[in-house]
Design a protein around this motif. Structure first.
Motif, PDB file in Angstrom:
ATOM      1  N   THR A 123      51.213  48.026  28.355  1.00 57.25           N
ATOM      2  CA  THR A 123      51.009  48.349  29.763  1.00 57.25           C
ATOM      3  C   THR A 123      52.003  47.607  30.638  1.00 57.25           C
ATOM      4  OG1 THR A 123      49.407  48.343  31.571  1.00 57.25           O
ATOM      5  CG2 THR A 123      49.306  46.504  30.042  1.00 57.25           C
ATOM      6  N   ASN A 124      52.305  48.214  31.779  1.00 55.03           N
ATOM      7  CA  ASN A 124      53.125  47.564  32.792  1.00 55.03           C
ATOM      8  C   ASN A 124      52.280  46.996  33.929  1.00 55.03           C
ATOM      9  OD1 ASN A 124      55.600  48.201  31.509  1.00 55.03           O
ATOM     10  ND2 ASN A 124      55.581  50.253  32.395  1.00 55.03           N
ATOM     11  N   HIS A 125      50.961  47.108  33.809  1.00 57.35           N
ATOM     12  CA  HIS A 125      50.051  46.624  34.844  1.00 57.35           C
ATOM     13  C   HIS A 125      48.990  45.722  34.199  1.00 57.35           C
ATOM     14  CE1 HIS A 125      51.837  49.464  37.680  1.00 57.35           C
ATOM     15  NE2 HIS A 125      51.744  50.384  36.737  1.00 57.35           N
ATOM     16  N   PRO A 126      49.396  44.544  33.772  1.00 56.71           N
ATOM     17  CA  PRO A 126      48.447  43.673  33.064  1.00 56.71           C
ATOM     18  C   PRO A 126      47.281  43.229  33.932  1.00 56.71           C
ATOM     19  CG  PRO A 126      50.478  42.498  33.580  1.00 56.71           C
ATOM     20  CD  PRO A 126      50.723  43.922  33.889  1.00 56.71           C
ATOM     21  N   GLU A 127      47.489  43.163  35.249  1.00 55.54           N
ATOM     22  CA  GLU A 127      46.408  42.681  36.107  1.00 55.54           C
ATOM     23  C   GLU A 127      45.181  43.592  36.034  1.00 55.54           C
ATOM     24  OE1 GLU A 127      49.073  45.422  38.366  1.00 55.54           O
ATOM     25  OE2 GLU A 127      49.372  43.618  37.147  1.00 55.54           O
ATOM     26  N   ILE A 128      45.398  44.885  35.775  1.00 56.36           N
ATOM     27  CA  ILE A 128      44.256  45.805  35.685  1.00 56.36           C
ATOM     28  C   ILE A 128      43.386  45.450  34.483  1.00 56.36           C
ATOM     29  CG2 ILE A 128      43.582  48.211  35.335  1.00 56.36           C
ATOM     30  CD1 ILE A 128      46.093  49.040  36.841  1.00 56.36           C
ATOM     31  N   TYR A 129      44.018  45.236  33.334  1.00 60.09           N
ATOM     32  CA  TYR A 129      43.255  44.911  32.132  1.00 60.09           C
ATOM     33  C   TYR A 129      42.597  43.532  32.259  1.00 60.09           C
ATOM     34  CZ  TYR A 129      45.244  48.958  29.769  1.00 60.09           C
ATOM     35  OH  TYR A 129      45.576  50.232  29.419  1.00 60.09           O
ATOM     36  N   LEU A 130      43.277  42.600  32.933  1.00 63.46           N
ATOM     37  CA  LEU A 130      42.679  41.285  33.129  1.00 63.46           C
ATOM     38  C   LEU A 130      41.447  41.377  34.030  1.00 63.46           C
ATOM     39  CD1 LEU A 130      45.840  39.010  33.581  1.00 63.46           C
ATOM     40  CD2 LEU A 130      44.377  39.225  31.577  1.00 63.46           C
ATOM     41  N   GLU A 131      41.509  42.214  35.056  1.00 66.97           N
ATOM     42  CA  GLU A 131      40.354  42.379  35.938  1.00 66.97           C
ATOM     43  C   GLU A 131      39.181  43.027  35.195  1.00 66.97           C
ATOM     44  OE1 GLU A 131      42.055  44.652  39.046  1.00 66.97           O
ATOM     45  OE2 GLU A 131      42.925  42.920  40.099  1.00 66.97           O
ATOM     46  N   VAL A 132      39.483  44.040  34.377  1.00 58.69           N
ATOM     47  CA  VAL A 132      38.420  44.685  33.596  1.00 58.69           C
ATOM     48  C   VAL A 132      37.795  43.687  32.622  1.00 58.69           C
ATOM     49  CG1 VAL A 132      37.951  46.470  31.868  1.00 58.69           C
ATOM     50  CG2 VAL A 132      39.414  46.996  33.826  1.00 58.69           C
ATOM     51  N   ALA A 133      38.645  42.908  31.952  1.00 62.44           N
ATOM     52  CA  ALA A 133      38.134  41.913  31.016  1.00 62.44           C
ATOM     53  C   ALA A 133      37.274  40.885  31.736  1.00 62.44           C
ATOM     54  CB  ALA A 133      39.296  41.227  30.292  1.00 62.44           C
ATOM     55  N   THR A 134      37.696  40.486  32.950  1.00 64.13           N
ATOM     56  CA  THR A 134      36.920  39.496  33.710  1.00 64.13           C
ATOM     57  C   THR A 134      35.541  40.030  34.060  1.00 64.13           C
ATOM     58  OG1 THR A 134      38.943  38.542  34.637  1.00 64.13           O
ATOM     59  CG2 THR A 134      36.894  38.119  35.819  1.00 64.13           C
ATOM     60  N   VAL A 135      35.477  41.286  34.469  1.00 61.44           N
ATOM     61  CA  VAL A 135      34.174  41.895  34.787  1.00 61.44           C
ATOM     62  C   VAL A 135      33.296  41.964  33.537  1.00 61.44           C
ATOM     63  CG1 VAL A 135      33.032  44.008  35.561  1.00 61.44           C
ATOM     64  CG2 VAL A 135      35.098  43.207  36.736  1.00 61.44           C
ATOM     65  N   ARG A 136      33.876  42.362  32.401  1.00 60.87           N
ATOM     66  CA  ARG A 136      33.097  42.439  31.160  1.00 60.87           C
ATOM     67  C   ARG A 136      32.574  41.060  30.740  1.00 60.87           C
ATOM     68  NH1 ARG A 136      36.570  45.269  26.647  1.00 60.87           N
ATOM     69  NH2 ARG A 136      34.667  44.796  25.483  1.00 60.87           N
ATOM     70  N   LEU A 137      33.431  40.054  30.863  1.00 59.21           N
ATOM     71  CA  LEU A 137      33.045  38.714  30.417  1.00 59.21           C
ATOM     72  C   LEU A 137      31.943  38.114  31.279  1.00 59.21           C
ATOM     73  CD1 LEU A 137      36.579  37.225  29.639  1.00 59.21           C
ATOM     74  CD2 LEU A 137      34.815  37.790  27.970  1.00 59.21           C
ATOM     75  N   THR A 138      31.925  38.460  32.558  1.00 59.76           N
ATOM     76  CA  THR A 138      30.965  37.829  33.474  1.00 59.76           C
ATOM     77  C   THR A 138      29.695  38.647  33.663  1.00 59.76           C
ATOM     78  OG1 THR A 138      32.166  38.841  35.333  1.00 59.76           O
ATOM     79  CG2 THR A 138      32.742  36.572  34.740  1.00 59.76           C
ATOM     80  N   GLN A 139      29.557  39.746  32.928  1.00 60.36           N
ATOM     81  CA  GLN A 139      28.308  40.507  33.032  1.00 60.36           C
ATOM     82  C   GLN A 139      27.154  39.693  32.454  1.00 60.36           C
ATOM     83  OE1 GLN A 139      27.833  43.670  34.569  1.00 60.36           O
ATOM     84  NE2 GLN A 139      29.815  42.935  35.310  1.00 60.36           N
ATOM     85  N   PRO A 140      25.981  39.722  33.123  1.00 61.92           N
ATOM     86  CA  PRO A 140      24.828  38.973  32.597  1.00 61.92           C
ATOM     87  C   PRO A 140      24.481  39.415  31.183  1.00 61.92           C
ATOM     88  CG  PRO A 140      24.411  39.749  34.823  1.00 61.92           C
ATOM     89  CD  PRO A 140      25.680  40.415  34.378  1.00 61.92           C
TER      90      PRO A 140
END
Length: 573
Positions: free
Chosen positions: A343-360
């Protein structure tokens, strides 16, 4: 004189200067002292660990008339000529740009001539795995019948690409990654010699970023020195390496523990705004999570590797995050790391990963009633016993449902295996039908090279496995632990990687089938009992209730020995 990079100026000139490879260097020194050197060596290992440097030191030591304890004097004309690269009898070849048949044939023809200045003619072939198939075949002939006073030293970072016929004709030395502590000591020594100031925490960051390579560590140090006007600071080291401070990593992991998605996304934006590399961010997070996991079981190991960089926040997180949560975090980060490559837009995948990691996380009954620290430290043997008891109860219920009335359950009956339904017998039996001991030995020989082709996560899963049966087109792999068997059996990407790796190593397509180690003897016995091992398609006398004849028994035993080897087959009385 123009400026030279640190890794060139401080290149090892004696075996004792090669950091972190004491076993290999001592072996080479002993061979030189006792005059028991080989005609061909293979130096393997990661980049920047001293393979080529050791080869040049060996070339000096074996030709030095004043060597002491296997070390070159570095003062005589021969040693100095080899150091300067002007001795005609020491030829260094880059196989990446000289990988054709003609180049190797030229080496073979010139190797026949005696050395002109030194006692031995030394050929150092770097990145030898880049040679073509024809070039390897041309080199093989020379290694089979080497001329007198000629030594070949082959160096490679990808030994699995070197043909087994070449490897078997060399003495192999496996250079390992240099520990962060050794890298730190070497950089501190160099800076002290240059009378330059430095922040010890900065050197620790560089040592971790180098990932076990001395050349990488010195290159990064060179860059930091240029960036910070000959003073190594922590801030500059973090900027050059793209790494994060321990406190920033701890704050991010704390948001995962608190399930605070909003704060985690804000922290991520801050990290990206500071210009931190996305790949380095993921790698640092994986390593930090790994350290948390290891700290729960072996604190002294993590303390040694991290060189006293751990703070109180880290120790608090290690008690708050259970092992199961850390497993999930590492899986998500590993998946994101793979996605970032395309990907040329790593920030998108990092944001998705952050949301997944912080889900209760869903809370189970055990989590409500039991403290997290207690769950994390539960004895694995006790858990295993409870799982077996549960499997036995499930088997009893199934038996009562299927048969009325059900046979009484014996208290000491062998519990049913919980994972038996997931064993693919339809895929195992075709492998056993054509399996031979020779095929199995061939697979065991290349198995370590196959594991080296995997990434760290998948290699950790496969470390507790081994091939137990093999044919020309398939292999049965047994796992010591049921939980890792289940994980590997459900990982289609891992199975595909194993099959493609075996195809590259052996030249044959292989179907990989997984089994639990404790179920393997039962599967093996079932196959011998339920399949026609005599070849006539009829049941054996034992299946018909008659005493088996001796010749037929011998055929059965022979078939079993062909499949599984003599060591594991017990002949009937």
């Amino acid at each position: 004189m123009s400026y030279q990079a640190l890794y060139r100026v401080w290149r090892p000139q004696r075996f004792d200067d090669v950091i972190g490879q004491e076993t290999m260097t001592q072996t080479l020194k002993n061979a030189i002292m006792t005059q028991q050197t080989s005609h061909a060596y293979l130096f393997t290992g990661p980049r920047g660990t001293g393979k080529t440097s050791a080869a040049k030191i060996f070339a000096k030591a074996i030709n030095c008339h004043h060597q002491k304890d296997g070390e070159p004097c570095n003062q005589c004309a021969t040693c100095q000529a080899i150091t300067m690269g002007t001795l005609n009898d020491v030829i260094e070849i880059d196989a990446a740009s000289n990988n054709g048949v003609e180049e190797i044939r030229d080496i073979r023809d010139k190797a026949k001539y005696a050395p002109t200045q030194a006692d031995y003619k030394i050929y150092i072939i770097d990145e030898v795995h880049m040679l073509s198939t024809g070039a390897f075949n041309a080199l093989l002939k020379t290694l089979e019948e080497p001329p007198a006073n000629v030594v070949f030293i082959l160096a490679t970072t990808e030994v699995h690409k070197v043909p087994a016929t070449i490897i078997s004709r060399t003495q192999r030395f496996n250079f390992r990654r240099i520990t962060a502590a050794d890298l730190f000591k070497r950089m501190a020594y160099i800076l002290d010699q240059k009378e330059m100031t430095y922040d010890p925490a900065a050197l620790k960051v560089i040592a971790k970023a180098a990932e076990g390579g001395m050349r990488d560590a010195l290159s990064i140090l060179d860059q930091v020195l240029s960036f910070s006007d000959n003073h190594v600071t922590l801030e500059n080291a973090l900027d050059v390496t793209g790494s994060l401070t321990e406190s920033m990593l701890a704050d991010y992991v704390q948001t995962i523990q608190d399930s605070d998605t909003k704060k985690a996304l804000a922290l991520l934006q801050q990290i990206l705004a500071e210009g931190k590399d996305a790949q380095r961010f993921i790698e640092d997070l994986i390593e930090y999570s790994r350290d948390l996991l290891l700290y729960q079981q072996a604190p002294e190991l993590v303390l040694a590797n991290e060189m006293d960089l751990l703070d109180e926040h880290f120790k608090t997180l290690s008690t708050q995050l259970p092992a199961e949560r850390l497993y999930a975090v590492i899986d998500v980060l590993n998946e994101t790391q793979q996605q970032l490559r395309f990907t040329n837009h790593p920030e998108i995948y990092l944001e998705v990963a952050t949301v997944r990691l912080t889900q209760p996380q869903p809370v189970t009954t055990n989590q409500v009633s039991t403290p997290v620290a207690t769950v994390a430290s539960t004895d694995s043997a006790e858990v295993s016993a409870l799982q077996k008891e549960l499997a036995q109860l499930q088997a009893t219920v199934a038996q009562l449902t299927a048969n009325e009335p059900a046979a009484p359950v014996q208290p000491k009956a062998k519990p049913a295996k919980k994972i038996s339904k997931k064993i693919n017998r339809q895929a195992i039996y075709p492998v056993l039908a054509d399996a031979t001991r020779a095929n199995l030995e061939q697979l065991k020989e290349v198995w370590p090279d196959l594991l080296n082709m995997l990434n760290v996560t998948k290699r950790a899963v496969m470390k507790v496995s081994e091939p137990v049966a093999a044919s020309q087109g398939g292999v049965v792999v047994a796992f010591n632990y049921a939980i890792l068997f289940e994980r590997a059996n459900n990982d289609q990407e891992l199975l595909t990687t194993l099959e493609s790796g075996l195809n590259r190593l052996t030249g044959n397509p292989f179907k990989v089938v997984l089994v639990p180690h404790d179920s393997w003897p039962d599967i093996r016995q079932e196959y011998l009992q339920n399949h026609d091992v005599t070849g006539d398609g009829e049941s054996t006398p034992a299946e018909a209730g008659q005493a088996p004849a001796e010749p037929q028994t011998a055929e059965v035993v022979q078939k079993a020995q062909d499949l599984f080897g003599e060591a594991v087959v017990v002949q009937p009385d």
